[in-house]
Scaffold this motif. Structure first.
Motif, mmCIF file in Angstrom:
data_model
loop_
_atom_site.group_PDB
_atom_site.id
_atom_site.type_symbol
_atom_site.label_atom_id
_atom_site.label_comp_id
_atom_site.label_asym_id
_atom_site.label_seq_id
_atom_site.Cartn_x
_atom_site.Cartn_y
_atom_site.Cartn_z
ATOM 1 N N CYS A 53 0.869 -1.187 0.000
ATOM 2 C CA CYS A 53 0.000 0.000 0.000
ATOM 3 C C CYS A 53 0.903 1.233 0.000
ATOM 4 C CB CYS A 53 -0.904 -0.014 1.235
ATOM 5 S SG CYS A 53 -1.935 1.467 1.408
ATOM 6 N N ALA A 93 2.181 5.218 -0.766
ATOM 7 C CA ALA A 93 1.539 6.515 -0.498
ATOM 8 C C ALA A 93 0.828 7.040 -1.730
ATOM 9 C CB ALA A 93 2.578 7.521 -0.015
ATOM 10 N N HIS A 127 -3.908 8.831 -4.319
ATOM 11 C CA HIS A 127 -3.315 8.740 -2.975
ATOM 12 C C HIS A 127 -4.337 8.174 -2.009
ATOM 13 C CE1 HIS A 127 -5.688 12.203 -1.565
ATOM 14 N NE2 HIS A 127 -5.416 12.748 -2.740
ATOM 15 N N ASN A 128 -3.884 7.842 -0.827
ATOM 16 C CA ASN A 128 -4.774 7.369 0.236
ATOM 17 C C ASN A 128 -5.347 8.556 0.985
ATOM 18 O OD1 ASN A 128 -4.215 4.598 -0.344
ATOM 19 N ND2 ASN A 128 -2.225 4.864 0.677
ATOM 20 N N GLU A 153 -5.431 9.504 4.006
ATOM 21 C CA GLU A 153 -4.560 10.147 4.991
ATOM 22 C C GLU A 153 -3.099 10.146 4.524
ATOM 23 O OE1 GLU A 153 -5.426 11.766 7.605
ATOM 24 O OE2 GLU A 153 -7.575 11.272 7.515
ATOM 25 N N HIS A 154 -2.913 9.890 3.229
ATOM 26 C CA HIS A 154 -1.564 9.833 2.649
ATOM 27 C C HIS A 154 -0.695 8.813 3.407
ATOM 28 C CE1 HIS A 154 -2.305 13.321 0.022
ATOM 29 N NE2 HIS A 154 -3.001 13.791 1.046
ATOM 30 N N THR A 155 -1.341 7.749 3.855
ATOM 31 C CA THR A 155 -0.625 6.705 4.597
ATOM 32 C C THR A 155 -0.043 5.686 3.629
ATOM 33 O OG1 THR A 155 -2.684 5.486 4.833
ATOM 34 C CG2 THR A 155 -2.075 6.952 6.628
ATOM 35 N N SER A 156 0.827 4.817 4.157
ATOM 36 C CA SER A 156 1.384 3.737 3.349
ATOM 37 C C SER A 156 1.705 2.547 4.254
ATOM 38 C CB SER A 156 2.652 4.205 2.626
ATOM 39 O OG SER A 156 3.668 4.531 3.561
ATOM 40 N N ASN A 157 1.715 1.363 3.646
ATOM 41 C CA ASN A 157 2.090 0.136 4.351
ATOM 42 C C ASN A 157 2.604 -0.844 3.296
ATOM 43 O OD1 ASN A 157 2.425 -2.178 5.811
ATOM 44 N ND2 ASN A 157 0.278 -2.353 6.474
ATOM 45 N N SER A 207 -8.092 -1.614 5.655
ATOM 46 C CA SER A 207 -7.572 -0.265 5.911
ATOM 47 C C SER A 207 -8.003 0.722 4.830
ATOM 48 C CB SER A 207 -6.048 -0.281 5.996
ATOM 49 O OG SER A 207 -5.476 -0.642 4.740
ATOM 50 N N CYS A 261 -7.140 0.934 1.584
ATOM 51 C CA CYS A 261 -5.995 1.471 0.851
ATOM 52 C C CYS A 261 -6.348 1.669 -0.626
ATOM 53 C CB CYS A 261 -4.795 0.532 0.975
ATOM 54 S SG CYS A 261 -3.369 1.098 0.030
ATOM 55 N N THR A 280 -10.990 0.022 9.292
ATOM 56 C CA THR A 280 -11.448 1.415 9.356
ATOM 57 C C THR A 280 -12.842 1.574 9.954
ATOM 58 O OG1 THR A 280 -12.227 1.197 7.068
ATOM 59 C CG2 THR A 280 -10.038 2.175 7.412
#
Length: 540
Positions: free
Chosen positions: A321, A323, A334-335, A337-341, A352, A354, A474
């Motif tokens: 996942c 950013a 993008h996600n 919350e601009h998160t990544s995994n 999540s 994504c 989520t």
């Protein structure tokens, strides 16, 4: 007939005498009677005095009540329109007598009580309601005059509208919930439009006969009768049992009141029967049934189903996942919350929500794959016949950036809470059941069907991922306390051009009840729509 033709302005001779807006009527009257003194009188200015307010209102109401309608109209600042309105009230509304009782003036405003006796085709009824008038000073005469508004006749009238009494168009219908309990629209305001549609569509079919009513003729150019304000006779009522559940409907109404611009629907997952419909605001456009909004990540239910059925993804498959990502060198996604995994799995990406992981799989499916899955498995595409007017969802498909956007419920995809509750119901049971609000035998037209069930292996995988989303993904903060043998959910946040915040979505199921909600400009679905859907499921 229920609606009548609006009458024209009374005689041209009278119109010429009173003049435009009636402002010169007093001086002209004096001239005709020979007094010849009006021009010499000083013209008063400033707001009417308390005595003028009281006396003008008293005289106007007395003349109106005693049938001296022309005289009453000359005590207004628009005698021509007032004459027409007062005559229409007497004739079109079938008023044989009226008692007008003034209340205590508040400044220039004078409230009054109306007690009207209505007589139509041998039927009589007494109708009591409150109205008000305002006294102003005539621009040219300086006289204290009633400031004429349509609302003087009835507070719900606006300019160009009038009242009419006659035979109703549709029978009175007693709407029952699925257990046979009578439902009053006053208790369930979100159902106002729904109940009107049900009455119109099924009243006569069930043997009901219309009564004699008094309604508003709106000034909208349609010629259609408006809101009914009074019944002289109720007619023969019909009873219509719906699929609605009074308890769940009450919970839905209460839940949407906590968030502006919110809508929700609940269904029985195993049958498609509609259990609740709620909107805030409760009147106006019915977003719950007719909205056409991007569903955001709640669409990933269909996307995941497509990938799982085709063997193009599996829950345990490692799927990073990042950013940001693009498809075929197109738009950058993008996600939320601009998160990544980078160590995620497909199931974890679903839980999540994504976006980038799902976008990265765009090339694995054809341009029409989502459209086909939505139609063949989830029933989105064929026309639904639910018993009331609905928008039935759209997954148009596409290539390039449109295809990538549709993977995450953006682009040209359009849904509403009814559609998303149905999608959750199909995920729960593996079978599409077209939503209905009445017995299908009453519905004109065929009930939509899907061409096949969800593959059993994919169905189990999808339910596992939705359960993960509800318990540790989520949706978990909203779904806490929602218990059952089968619990699953999916959140969504749909970006809309020109909005500071996205629309918040959540769709979920608890055993045999599926529900979906949206809060426009609500932000994250778990925070906005989440509590609404959770409250509905807890009440089921």
């Amino acid at each position: 007939m229920r609606r009548g033709v609006k009458t024209g302005i009374v005689g041209g001779v009278f119109a010429a005498m009173v003049g435009a807006a009636g402002y010169g009527a007093y001086n002209l009257y004096d001239g005709l009677t020979g007094s010849g003194t009006a021009a010499a009188k000083p013209i008063a200015t400033g707001p009417p005095t308390a005595t003028e307010v009281r006396d003008t209102a008293k005289e106007f109401l007395k003349d109106w009540a005693t049938g001296q309608l022309t005289k009453a109209a000359q005590l207004t600042n628009d005698a021509v329109v007032a004459t027409t309105a007062l005559n229409d009230y007497e004739t079109k509304t079938a008023v044989s007598a009226v008692k007008l009782t003034p209340g205590t003036p508040v400044g220039r405003k004078v409230p009054f009580e109306v007690t009207a006796t209505l007589s139509y085709q041998g039927k009589k009824s007494t109708w009591t309601y409150d109205s008000a008038l305002t006294v102003t000073r005539g621009l040219t005469t300086g006289r204290a005059l009633v400031d004429w508004k349509a609302s003087v006749v009835h507070p719900e009238l606006t300019q160009g509208e009038n009242l009419e009494t006659g035979q109703g168009e549709t029978p009175t219908v007693d709407i029952l919930d699925r257990d046979g309990k009578s439902m009053d629209v006053a208790d369930f305001p979100s159902l106002t439009d729904v109940f009107t549609q049900l009455q119109t569509r099924y009243g006569a079919k069930l043997g009901g006969k219309p009564g004699i009513e008094t309604w508003i003729n709106p000034n909208d150019g349609t010629g259609e009768a408006g809101k009914t304000l009074h019944f002289l006779t109720k007619g023969k009522g019909a009873k219509l049992r719906t699929t609605l559940d009074s308890g769940i409907q009450a919970a839905a109404e209460k839940a949407v009141k906590k968030r502006a611009k919110s809508s929700a629907v609940a269904l029985q997952a195993s049958t498609g029967k509609i259990l609740a419909i709620a909107n805030n605001p409760s009147t106006g456009f019915n977003t719950a049934l007719q909205g056409q909004l991007a569903p955001g990540s709640t669409m990933k239910i269909i996307t995941a189903s497509t990938l799982l059925e085709k063997g193009l993804a599996s829950p345990s498959e490692p799927l990073a996942c990042p950013a940001t990502v693009n498809y075929n060198q197109g738009q950058i996604f993008h996600n939320s919350e601009h998160t990544s995994n980078l160590q995620a799995t497909f199931a974890g990406d679903f839980a999540s929500s994504c976006n980038t992981a799902f976008i990265s799989l765009t090339g694995r499916i054809s341009d029409s794959a989502l459209t086909t899955e939505a139609r063949d498995v989830f029933g989105i595409g064929p026309e639904w016949n639910t018993g009331v007017s609905t928008f039935d969802g759209s997954v148009p498909g596409g290539s390039g950036d449109e295809k990538a956007a549709e993977m995450i419920g953006q682009g040209k995809i359009e849904m509403n809470p009814l559609n998303m509750a149905s999608i959750a119901a199909t995920a729960r049971t593996g079978y599409f059941h077209q939503p209905v609000i009445v017995d299908p035998d009453l519905i004109d037209g065929s009930i939509a069907k899907s061409s096949r069930a969800l593959n059993s292996t994919a169905a189990q995988q999808l339910r596992t991922m939705m359960h993960l989303t509800a318990t540790s993904g989520t949706a978990a903060p909203a779904m806490r306390g929602v218990s059952g043998t089968y619990v699953g959910a999916k959140t969504g946040s749909a970006e809309v051009g020109g909005q500071e915040k996205p629309n918040g979505w959540l769709t979920a199921y608890r055993d045999d009840v599926a529900a979906a909600g949206v809060v426009q400009e609500g932000g994250h679905g778990v925070d906005s729509a989440g509590p609404i859907v959770a409250a509905i499921l807890k009440a089921s």
